[in-house]
Design an enzyme around this catalytic site. Structure first.
Site, PDB file in Angstrom:
ATOM      1  N   GLY A 127      23.761  53.189  49.863  1.00  0.00           N
ATOM      2  CA  GLY A 127      22.819  52.709  48.858  1.00  0.00           C
ATOM      3  C   GLY A 127      22.552  53.685  47.725  1.00  0.00           C
ATOM      4  N   LYS A 162      22.479  66.778  61.340  1.00  0.00           N
ATOM      5  CA  LYS A 162      23.635  67.668  61.128  1.00  0.00           C
ATOM      6  C   LYS A 162      24.606  67.185  60.046  1.00  0.00           C
ATOM      7  CE  LYS A 162      24.431  70.834  63.720  1.00  0.00           C
ATOM      8  NZ  LYS A 162      23.470  71.922  63.747  1.00  0.00           N
ATOM      9  N   PRO A 163      24.964  65.878  60.058  1.00  0.00           N
ATOM     10  CA  PRO A 163      25.884  65.448  58.999  1.00  0.00           C
ATOM     11  C   PRO A 163      25.346  65.739  57.601  1.00  0.00           C
ATOM     12  CG  PRO A 163      25.669  63.730  60.672  1.00  0.00           C
ATOM     13  CD  PRO A 163      24.651  64.787  60.993  1.00  0.00           C
ATOM     14  N   GLN A 187      23.305  68.231  56.822  1.00  0.00           N
ATOM     15  CA  GLN A 187      23.429  69.684  56.595  1.00  0.00           C
ATOM     16  C   GLN A 187      24.857  70.024  56.144  1.00  0.00           C
ATOM     17  OE1 GLN A 187      21.976  72.069  59.898  1.00  0.00           O
ATOM     18  NE2 GLN A 187      20.632  70.410  60.569  1.00  0.00           N
ATOM     19  N   GLY A 232      36.675  32.849  41.643  1.00  0.00           N
ATOM     20  CA  GLY A 232      37.774  33.256  42.496  1.00  0.00           C
ATOM     21  C   GLY A 232      39.095  33.121  41.770  1.00  0.00           C
ATOM     22  N   CYS A 246      32.439  29.219  37.521  1.00  0.00           N
ATOM     23  CA  CYS A 246      33.767  29.519  37.011  1.00  0.00           C
ATOM     24  C   CYS A 246      34.842  28.736  37.764  1.00  0.00           C
ATOM     25  CB  CYS A 246      34.003  31.026  37.020  1.00  0.00           C
ATOM     26  SG  CYS A 246      35.315  31.492  35.883  1.00  0.00           S
ATOM     27  N   GLN A 301      36.026  24.638  37.680  1.00  0.00           N
ATOM     28  CA  GLN A 301      37.405  24.165  37.530  1.00  0.00           C
ATOM     29  C   GLN A 301      37.798  23.258  38.698  1.00  0.00           C
ATOM     30  OE1 GLN A 301      39.707  27.780  37.040  1.00  0.00           O
ATOM     31  NE2 GLN A 301      38.798  28.256  35.053  1.00  0.00           N
ATOM     32  N   GLU A 316      46.899  27.506  37.427  1.00  0.00           N
ATOM     33  CA  GLU A 316      46.812  28.742  38.210  1.00  0.00           C
ATOM     34  C   GLU A 316      47.488  28.558  39.579  1.00  0.00           C
ATOM     35  OE1 GLU A 316      42.813  30.220  38.660  1.00  0.00           O
ATOM     36  OE2 GLU A 316      43.496  32.072  39.609  1.00  0.00           O
ATOM     37  N   ARG A 360      40.885  33.103  32.785  1.00  0.00           N
ATOM     38  CA  ARG A 360      42.054  32.877  31.932  1.00  0.00           C
ATOM     39  C   ARG A 360      42.323  31.386  31.770  1.00  0.00           C
ATOM     40  NH1 ARG A 360      44.629  37.850  31.551  1.00  0.00           N
ATOM     41  NH2 ARG A 360      44.434  39.097  33.443  1.00  0.00           N
ATOM     42  N   HIS A 387      29.642  32.962  34.208  1.00  0.00           N
ATOM     43  CA  HIS A 387      29.023  33.472  35.443  1.00  0.00           C
ATOM     44  C   HIS A 387      27.535  33.729  35.226  1.00  0.00           C
ATOM     45  CE1 HIS A 387      32.660  34.155  37.865  1.00  0.00           C
ATOM     46  NE2 HIS A 387      33.250  34.404  36.713  1.00  0.00           N
ATOM     47  N   GLU A 403      25.252  34.099  37.284  1.00  0.00           N
ATOM     48  CA  GLU A 403      24.668  35.032  38.256  1.00  0.00           C
ATOM     49  C   GLU A 403      24.538  36.449  37.695  1.00  0.00           C
ATOM     50  OE1 GLU A 403      27.677  33.690  38.445  1.00  0.00           O
ATOM     51  OE2 GLU A 403      29.186  35.063  39.286  1.00  0.00           O
TER      52      GLU A 403
HETATM   53  N1  GLN Z   1      40.820  32.001  38.322  1.00  0.00           N
HETATM   54  C1  GLN Z   1      40.084  31.276  37.346  1.00  0.00           C
HETATM   55  C2  GLN Z   1      40.460  31.676  35.937  1.00  0.00           C
HETATM   56  O1  GLN Z   1      41.024  32.708  35.752  1.00  0.00           O
HETATM   57  C3  GLN Z   1      38.584  31.438  37.555  1.00  0.00           C
HETATM   58  C4  GLN Z   1      38.104  32.810  37.335  1.00  0.00           C
HETATM   59  C5  GLN Z   1      36.749  33.074  37.911  1.00  0.00           C
HETATM   60  O2  GLN Z   1      36.295  32.335  38.792  1.00  0.00           O
HETATM   61  N2  GLN Z   1      36.097  34.121  37.454  1.00  0.00           N
HETATM   62  O3  GLN Z   1      40.172  30.958  35.012  1.00  0.00           O
END
Ligand code: GLN
Length: 537
Positions: free
Chosen positions: A16, A189-190, A192, A359, A386, A390, A410, A469, A514, A516
């Site tokens: 951490g 100890k680790p 130290q 992914g 993402c 798709q 892809e 992409r 994204h 997130e």
């Molecule tokens: N593999 C997909 C692309 O390249 C989605 C990429 C992703 O999920 N960040 O468009």
């Protein structure tokens, strides 16, 4: 004057350091200082973009399109601000610039050597960060563990920096005290040994953050203090916590901020973390649970399940759930099992909401499509990020719009490629220019009035971060729209589809970006909040 705080790790990785660094930053920020941070990753890769998430963990993308380390995500979430390429450094980048300079004769005929030229480049980069961010404090997290060959030159840079700026540099070692189950005692100890190793690099820590499963008691603090040359009140107990957001609050129980300022000869200032403290309290008091499933593929390493690859997704789920007064319970669902046996998707019924995160590559994609089909038909709230969008478009094209052979370029060259590579990407892929060439970073998106996306953001112009992409093809847009899919977010500049949603569903939405990455504990992302509202309903 800018001051520099180096954070190094002892004993082992994964204790951490990043969160400790972000927490120190949060405390100094709350005391009214301007704070910046640098994550140093000792690998040769120029950035994290070419690495498999199982290898590296999440690849965090900043507004300026830097493909960096997940710790930058922690810094952003704790400090409530955005970072950029100056806040991330790798061995690859450092060598790359030194070599380029040498080729440009910038070393004026000198023999360019690993020492001092590499550490000098490191130092100059750290200083640039401080200047650009007008920082009172720059926190520099050196990745890896003390004693590795990998980060030696960065430690050397830190040492050199202290040698020439005695009162401007402070060292924190984040160490680990194991409690072997057969002994039942917390061992020092680790730690130290790790401090000795750091000493051998010419560095004496000013503070030791002692991570452990349990709090570190006085006896062990004294032991560490005596053997490691650190005043006892600069040995900080950092036990495991329920939520990482507790850590700044816990550090402040030991006056960490005040102690750092004292070392720099600075007066302590009152800290203001009220909202943050309130959130931490709230997290502990939540009773109702919301069950979210993540269908992905980057979480198995041997016998262990790791969640690093989806860190920002997990955090974004938490932020939104907390805002809606729920405790999130997150479950990992391996996409490939739905490929082998589509009937297994029935288990998705147990969840209040399903997320398919980003992914790459074919593995697991058909399983994810099966999961999406189930969520669409069973009206289970679904959020695609993402690749998730798709695949949702492929599923809809195949099963609703009658484009039976719908697929993504892809995965295949055959069929109806409703998802195809972005035109500018074609050349790059052909020339094997993979590093840092995706559609990366923040782009504008215009939302459609009356859509779910608009309802979430409550405005029509947004900016979100990308890393892809491939892209939904406009030539299929009308056919999909006719069958009920609404493309509610468009990048007008290039006429790219950024959001797809289904109106006759409690929540079925996917984004090419994204979201997130921009969720913060005190500012949950609007789309995650909207998803969470549907899930808790
Ligand atoms: N593999 C997909 C692309 O390249 C989605 C990429 C992703 O999920 N960040 O468009």
């Amino acid at each position: 004057m800018t001051r520099y705080i180096f954070i190094v790790g002892g004993v082992m990785s994964g204790v951490g350091k990043g969160v400790a660094c972000a927490s120190l930053g949060k405390i100094l920020l709350s005391k009214g200082f301007a704070v910046s941070a640098v994550k140093i990753d000792p690998y040769i890769n120029v950035d994290a973009g070419t690495m498999n998430p199982l290898e590296h963990g999440e690849i965090f993308v900043t507004d300026d399109g830097t493909e960096s380390d997940q710790d930058l995500g922690n810094y952003e979430r704790f400090l409530g601000r955005s970072f950029s390429k100056v806040n991330y450094m790798t061995t690859g980048q450092v060598y790359d610039s030194v070599i380029k300079r040498e080729r440009n004769l910038e070393y004026k005929g000198k023999c360019v050597e690993v020492v001092p030229h590499i550490p000098q480049e490191v130092i100059s980069r750290i200083k640039v960060t401080g200047k650009q961010d007008k920082a009172n404090f720059v926190l520099i997290e050196i990745g890896g563990t003390v004693g590795e060959y990998q980060n030696m030159l960065f430690l050397e840079a830190a040492r050199m920096m202290q040698a020439s700026n005695q009162n401007q540099v402070f060292f924190v070692m984040v160490s680990y005290l194991p409690i072997p189950s057969n002994i039942g005692e917390q061992k020092t100890k680790p730690t130290q040994t790790a401090v000795r190793t750091l000493n051998a690099a010419g560095i004496q820590p000013d503070m030791i953050i002692a991570r452990s499963e349990l709090p570190v008691d006085k006896i062990r603090k004294q032991k560490i203090s005596l053997s490691c040359n650190v005043p006892v009140d600069y040995v900080i107990s950092a036990p495991d916590v329920k939520s990482i957001y507790e850590i700044p609050v816990n550090f402040e129980k030991e006056d960490v901020g005040k102690k750092i300022l004292e070392k720099f000869g600075l007066k302590d200032k009152k800290q203001d973390m009220q909202e943050w403290r309130a959130l931490v309290q709230k997290i502990h008091s939540l009773k109702k649970t919301v069950k979210i499933g993540i269908v992905g593929k980057y979480f198995k390493i041997g016998d262990f399940t790791l969640m690093d690859s989806y860190l920002s997704v997990i955090e974004a789920i938490k932020h939104a759930a907390w805002q809606e007064n729920y405790k999130p319970e997150i479950t990992w669902l391996a996409a490939e099992k739905y490929e082998k046996n589509p009937k297994e998707t029935a288990e998705l019924k147990e969840f209040d909401g399903i997320i398919i995160p980003g992914g790459f590559g074919n593995r697991g994609s058909e399983g994810k499509i099966k999961a999406i089909e189930f969520c669409r038909k069973q009206k289970i709230p679904f959020f695609g990020l993402c690749l998730g969008l798709q695949l949702a478009v492929i599923e809809f094209a195949r099963n609703v719009a009658g484009i039976k052979k719908a697929n993504s370029a892809e995965f295949t060259t055959k069929g109806d490629l409703v998802i195809d590579v972005l035109p500018d990407q074609k050349v790059l892929l052909k020339e094997k220019k993979y590093g840092g060439t995706m559609r990366l970073g923040a782009y504008q998106c215009t939302l459609m009035n009356g859509s779910k996306a608009y309802q979430a953001y409550k405005r029509s112009e947004i900016s979100e971060r990308h890393r892809h992409r491939y892209e939904i093809q406009n030539e299929y847009k009308e056919r999909l729209e006719k069958k009920g899919m609404v493309f509610s977010g468009i990048n007008k500049e290039r006429d790219l589809i950024e959001i797809g949603e289904l109106p006759n569903h409690p929540f079925f939405l996917g984004t090419q970006f994204h979201p997130e990455l921009k969720s913060r504990p005190l500012e949950p992302h609007p789309l995650f909040v909207e998803f969470m509202r549907a899930a808790t309903r």
